[in-house]
Design a protein around this motif. Structure first.
Motif, PDB file in Angstrom:
ATOM      1  N   PRO A 227       5.758  -6.709  12.225  1.00 44.96           N
ATOM      2  CA  PRO A 227       6.521  -5.501  11.853  1.00 44.96           C
ATOM      3  C   PRO A 227       6.772  -5.388  10.353  1.00 44.96           C
ATOM      4  N   PHE A 228       6.963  -6.540   9.682  1.00 45.35           N
ATOM      5  CA  PHE A 228       7.178  -6.495   8.233  1.00 45.35           C
ATOM      6  C   PHE A 228       5.914  -6.041   7.502  1.00 45.35           C
ATOM      7  N   TYR A 229       4.743  -6.427   8.059  1.00 49.51           N
ATOM      8  CA  TYR A 229       3.491  -5.963   7.468  1.00 49.51           C
ATOM      9  C   TYR A 229       3.358  -4.444   7.651  1.00 49.51           C
ATOM     10  N   LEU A 230       3.653  -3.953   8.874  1.00 47.49           N
ATOM     11  CA  LEU A 230       3.584  -2.518   9.132  1.00 47.49           C
ATOM     12  C   LEU A 230       4.554  -1.763   8.221  1.00 47.49           C
ATOM     13  N   PHE A 231       5.734  -2.330   8.044  1.00 46.37           N
ATOM     14  CA  PHE A 231       6.730  -1.686   7.187  1.00 46.37           C
ATOM     15  C   PHE A 231       6.222  -1.602   5.741  1.00 46.37           C
ATOM     16  N   SER A 232       5.597  -2.674   5.283  1.00 47.25           N
ATOM     17  CA  SER A 232       5.069  -2.655   3.915  1.00 47.25           C
ATOM     18  C   SER A 232       3.973  -1.613   3.768  1.00 47.25           C
ATOM     19  N   MET A 233       3.167  -1.427   4.827  1.00 49.43           N
ATOM     20  CA  MET A 233       2.115  -0.417   4.784  1.00 49.43           C
ATOM     21  C   MET A 233       2.712   0.989   4.790  1.00 49.43           C
ATOM     22  N   PHE A 234       3.808   1.173   5.540  1.00 53.00           N
ATOM     23  CA  PHE A 234       4.508   2.469   5.523  1.00 53.00           C
ATOM     24  C   PHE A 234       4.995   2.775   4.112  1.00 53.00           C
ATOM     25  N   ILE A 235       5.653   1.797   3.500  1.00 52.12           N
ATOM     26  CA  ILE A 235       6.198   2.008   2.151  1.00 52.12           C
ATOM     27  C   ILE A 235       5.076   2.349   1.179  1.00 52.12           C
ATOM     28  N   ARG A 236       3.992   1.581   1.234  1.00 50.93           N
ATOM     29  CA  ARG A 236       2.867   1.819   0.328  1.00 50.93           C
ATOM     30  C   ARG A 236       2.281   3.211   0.527  1.00 50.93           C
ATOM     31  N   GLN A 237       2.075   3.574   1.826  1.00 51.13           N
ATOM     32  CA  GLN A 237       1.429   4.856   2.114  1.00 51.13           C
ATOM     33  C   GLN A 237       2.289   6.037   1.671  1.00 51.13           C
ATOM     34  N   PHE A 238       3.576   5.983   1.962  1.00 51.39           N
ATOM     35  CA  PHE A 238       4.424   7.120   1.595  1.00 51.39           C
ATOM     36  C   PHE A 238       4.705   7.156   0.093  1.00 51.39           C
ATOM     37  N   ARG A 239       4.646   6.013  -0.574  1.00 51.66           N
ATOM     38  CA  ARG A 239       4.733   6.042  -2.030  1.00 51.66           C
ATOM     39  C   ARG A 239       3.515   6.756  -2.615  1.00 51.66           C
ATOM     40  N   LEU A 240       2.323   6.452  -2.073  1.00 55.74           N
ATOM     41  CA  LEU A 240       1.104   7.117  -2.540  1.00 55.74           C
ATOM     42  C   LEU A 240       1.131   8.614  -2.220  1.00 55.74           C
ATOM     43  N   LEU A 241       1.652   8.956  -1.032  1.00 56.51           N
ATOM     44  CA  LEU A 241       1.737  10.370  -0.658  1.00 56.51           C
ATOM     45  C   LEU A 241       2.722  11.121  -1.553  1.00 56.51           C
ATOM     46  N   LEU A 242       3.817  10.464  -1.892  1.00 56.97           N
ATOM     47  CA  LEU A 242       4.801  11.080  -2.784  1.00 56.97           C
ATOM     48  C   LEU A 242       4.170  11.344  -4.156  1.00 56.97           C
ATOM     49  N   GLN A 243       3.441  10.372  -4.676  1.00 57.51           N
ATOM     50  CA  GLN A 243       2.772  10.543  -5.965  1.00 57.51           C
ATOM     51  C   GLN A 243       1.692  11.620  -5.883  1.00 57.51           C
ATOM     52  N   THR A 244       0.962  11.619  -4.752  1.00 59.18           N
ATOM     53  CA  THR A 244      -0.116  12.592  -4.574  1.00 59.18           C
ATOM     54  C   THR A 244       0.422  14.009  -4.483  1.00 59.18           C
ATOM     55  N   ARG A 245       1.509  14.187  -3.722  1.00 59.59           N
ATOM     56  CA  ARG A 245       2.112  15.518  -3.572  1.00 59.59           C
ATOM     57  C   ARG A 245       2.587  16.044  -4.923  1.00 59.59           C
ATOM     58  N   ALA A 246       3.172  15.164  -5.738  1.00 65.24           N
ATOM     59  CA  ALA A 246       3.633  15.580  -7.064  1.00 65.24           C
ATOM     60  C   ALA A 246       2.448  16.001  -7.936  1.00 65.24           C
ATOM     61  N   LEU A 247       1.345  15.262  -7.849  1.00 69.30           N
ATOM     62  CA  LEU A 247       0.158  15.606  -8.631  1.00 69.30           C
ATOM     63  C   LEU A 247      -0.462  16.914  -8.144  1.00 69.30           C
ATOM     64  N   LEU A 248      -0.497  17.111  -6.822  1.00 70.25           N
ATOM     65  CA  LEU A 248      -1.026  18.358  -6.270  1.00 70.25           C
ATOM     66  C   LEU A 248      -0.187  19.545  -6.720  1.00 70.25           C
ATOM     67  N   ASP A 249       1.119  19.373  -6.678  1.00 69.00           N
ATOM     68  CA  ASP A 249       2.007  20.458  -7.114  1.00 69.00           C
ATOM     69  C   ASP A 249       1.834  20.757  -8.598  1.00 69.00           C
ATOM     70  N   GLY A 250       1.354  19.752  -9.347  1.00 65.25           N
ATOM     71  CA  GLY A 250       1.099  19.960 -10.767  1.00 65.25           C
ATOM     72  C   GLY A 250      -0.285  20.497 -11.061  1.00 65.25           C
ATOM     73  N   GLY A 251      -1.039  20.826  -9.995  1.00 65.37           N
ATOM     74  CA  GLY A 251      -2.364  21.419 -10.168  1.00 65.37           C
ATOM     75  C   GLY A 251      -3.505  20.419 -10.223  1.00 65.37           C
ATOM     76  N   GLU A 252      -3.228  19.131  -9.921  1.00 66.39           N
ATOM     77  CA  GLU A 252      -4.284  18.118 -10.001  1.00 66.39           C
ATOM     78  C   GLU A 252      -5.217  18.204  -8.794  1.00 66.39           C
ATOM     79  N   ARG A 253      -6.477  17.878  -9.007  1.00 70.08           N
ATOM     80  CA  ARG A 253      -7.482  17.839  -7.940  1.00 70.08           C
ATOM     81  C   ARG A 253      -7.675  16.404  -7.463  1.00 70.08           C
ATOM     82  N   PRO A 254      -8.308  16.216  -6.259  1.00 67.90           N
ATOM     83  CA  PRO A 254      -8.505  14.858  -5.731  1.00 67.90           C
ATOM     84  C   PRO A 254      -9.188  13.905  -6.696  1.00 67.90           C
ATOM     85  N   ALA A 255     -10.165  14.389  -7.476  1.00 67.73           N
ATOM     86  CA  ALA A 255     -10.854  13.508  -8.434  1.00 67.73           C
ATOM     87  C   ALA A 255      -9.878  12.963  -9.470  1.00 67.73           C
ATOM     88  N   GLY A 256      -8.985  13.832  -9.941  1.00 64.98           N
ATOM     89  CA  GLY A 256      -7.988  13.400 -10.902  1.00 64.98           C
ATOM     90  C   GLY A 256      -6.950  12.481 -10.270  1.00 64.98           C
TER      91      GLY A 256
END
Length: 318
Positions: A227-256
């Protein structure tokens, strides 16, 4: 005879080069008789390296990296074309180009016309070709892998052949002389496969698919995932999604996004697709909840497994 290896698959170029040089005798003596040149050389430097006689070895090796991608001047190319037919028989001149050259390139035409050179193009394997590459490299290491497992490994790792090789060696060593490598083995040992499972789970969460999310979460627990491994993967994934959403809202494309987050392109594509299932405030709220769970578990206020069940159930509610 000279060799010209060109194309984006530089990993396979190096593999082919190693196999070629392995046939030329003692590796230590060959290393002493190897000259490496870059694309800033003059023609006289190249000729001098090629004309030198081998020392206590059968051949001398001259490796030239990315010479033609730098577009040598006309005089250089004319001298090179005139010289190659007279290359000393004790010299192995090998051009290594990290970009594909057109069929009309004058050195390719020279090799084809006068039969004095060997040319091989190395394209980055994709799709079925990548799966075939996986199967071949498993077999070369004495293992066997079923098609579904090969497809899973190829899809999750992508065209990073060095990473694929590392995963293949790990899987072959794990199975040793036992049965064929299966998808379950890939999921168990490959962190890339684990990422894929988390991607599926987050897909279900983003799509508010409560039953599917619960099913995937239970599958990982039944497989013995910590469960601690799964939790760490949740944290990692949602941190990346949070960063990605902010970049998308700023007009960034997947390559960037791939460049800024230092992710493989196919991973960045998936992150961009998943991030669109959430608003930035939603992702911020989820990430804050994950941090709260972390604090509560570490201070004894909550049981991690129970908290994760509640988290998965809560994220699928509209």
């Amino acid at each position: 005879m000279f060799h010209l290896f060109h194309g984006s698959d530089t990993y396979s170029q190096r593999e082919t080069l190693a196999a070629l040089l392995a046939k030329e005798g003692d590796a230590d003596m060959l290393s002493l008789n190897t000259t490496r040149l870059d694309n800033k050389i003059s023609f006289s430097d190249l000729q001098s390296a090629c004309d030198a006689m081998p020392f206590l070895a059968r051949v001398r090796v001259v490796l030239v990296h990315d010479l033609f991608s730098s577009v040598p001047d006309k005089a250089f190319m004319e001298k090179l074309e005139a010289y190659l037919p007279h290359l000393p028989p004790t010299t192995r001149l090998i051009f290594m180009e990290s970009q594909a050259l057109p069929p009309s390139h004058r050195i390719i035409r020279l090799a084809d016309k006068d039969k004095i050179g060997y040319v091989k193009k190395f394209d980055q394997p994709k799709g079925h070709d990548l799966e075939r590459w996986v199967r071949t490299h498993v077999e070369e290491r004495g293992g066997r892998i079923d098609p579904q497992a090969a497809g899973l490994l190829a899809a999750n790792v992508g065209g990073d052949l060095q990473a694929l090789t590392n995963e293949i060696e790990k899987l072959v060593l794990y199975k040793k002389d036992e049965a064929i490598i299966e998808s379950a083995d890939v999921v168990l040992l490959s962190p890339y496969a684990a990422e894929e499972t988390i991607f599926e789970l987050v897909d279900a969460l983003g799509g508010r698919q409560a039953a599917r999310a619960a099913e995937l979460f239970q599958e990982k627990l039944h497989e013995g995932a910590d469960p601690f491994y799964l939790f760490s993967m949740f944290i990692r994934q949602f941190r990346l999604l949070l960063q990605t959403r902010a970049l998308l809202d700023g007009g960034e494309r997947p390559a960037g996004i791939a460049e800024q987050l230092k992710q493989r392109p196919f991973v960045a594509d998936k992150l961009a697709r998943q991030a669109r299932n959430f608003t930035l405030p939603q992702l911020e709220q989820i990430y804050r909840r994950l941090l709260e769970i972390d604090v509560d578990v570490k201070t004894g206020k909550a049981d991690l497994l129970t908290a994760l069940h509640l988290l998965v159930a809560g994220l699928t509610v509209e």
